[in-house]
Enzyme design. Structure first.
Site, PDB file in Angstrom:
ATOM      1  CD  GLU A  46       0.785  12.917  -8.260  1.00  0.00           C
ATOM      2  OE1 GLU A  46       1.390  12.972  -7.158  1.00  0.00           O
ATOM      3  OE2 GLU A  46       0.814  13.815  -9.104  1.00  0.00           O
ATOM      4  CG  ASP A  57       6.262  12.780   1.091  1.00  0.00           C
ATOM      5  OD1 ASP A  57       5.703  13.545   0.288  1.00  0.00           O
ATOM      6  OD2 ASP A  57       6.593  11.620   0.813  1.00  0.00           O
TER       7      ASP A  57
END
Length: 257
Positions: A46, A57
């Site tokens: 990814e 995140d």
């Protein structure tokens, strides 16, 4: 056949997917890191599209995204870096990014560029399922791109079954309702969640992500899914090690400890 589909058709268990942020630690590292990951036997990659507000995140990937943007990374440049990647890399490659930069690029243009460069799918964490069905699915399908949707311990069974019915490739099973970042282990509550989803007999395979960094978390993820996704641990290693080759080797060593 789409490379993601082919991977899961040929390898049902023990799949390892690794995430890194494009343009980090250095602007032109993208192809070097991809080649290093494939050379060390990683099954799928990814590639993160850096964004100024990566809400899913944790601090490691936030820092990487900030540095990548400072380095000059953009979605347009990323596609330029990837234009010849299929001469050297055969494993599935997914782009992972937030909706804002993709919309600025134009979603159909994004899909065209993905198809042209050999990208196999996308993960857009802030794309609502209803919007995906109404405005994005048909376009992605036209270019044979898998749109991978995320589920969490809080996702209802009804929503999980809708996602399973209307997507393909795999389902990204987020280990907990938290941001990305390494964890020492997965408690019984998280493992019960993995077992519950496994018991739903979904048509799509699942990969577990968020928090995987060592043997304990890696094996817990693999026990009730087709494999694991590792991001923050690898991004940390890219920062600290002299080369992507060493970073991948140290990642694989960490999963044995």
């Amino acid at each position: 056949m789409n490379r993601i589909t082919n991977l899961f058709d040929t390898k049902r268990n023990g799949i390892l997917s690794v995430y890194f942020t494009a343009g980090y630690p250095n602007l032109n590292d993208t192809s070097t890191i991809l080649k290093a990951l494939e050379a060390k036997g990683i099954d799928m990659v990814e590639v993160g599209i850096p964004f100024s507000d990566p809400m899913a995140d944790g601090p490691v990937i936030q820092e990487a995204a900030t540095q990548a943007l400072r380095n000059g990374m953009s979605l347009r440049l990323l596609f330029q870096q990837l234009k010849d990647i299929r001469k050297d890399v055969n494993i599935p490659v997914i782009l992972m990014g937030y909706l804002n930069p993709i919309m600025q690029y134009g979603f159909e243009n994004f899909c065209k560029s993905c198809a042209k460069t050999g990208i196999d799918g996308m993960i857009i964490p802030d794309l609502p399922y209803a919007d995906y069905m109404a405005d994005y699915k048909a376009v992605a399908d036209r270019y044979d791109l898998k749109v991978i949707m995320l589920i969490t311990p809080e996702t209802s069974e009804e929503r999980i079954r809708l996602i399973d019915a209307h997507t393909s490739g795999f389902i990204y099973m987020v280990s907990s309702a938290a941001v990305t970042g390494a964890q020492k282990d997965f408690n019984e509550q998280k493992q019960a969640y993995f077992r519950r989803i496994n018991g739903m007999n979904l048509k799509n395979p699942r990969l577990v992500g968020f928090g995987i960094s060592n043997k304990a978390t890696y094996e817990a993820a693999r026990a009730n899914s087709s494999g694991a996704i590792i991001g923050s641990k690898f991004v940390q290693l890219l920062k600290s090690e002299a080369s992507p080759d060493i970073a991948v080797t140290k990642l694989l060593d960490a999963l044995k400890q």
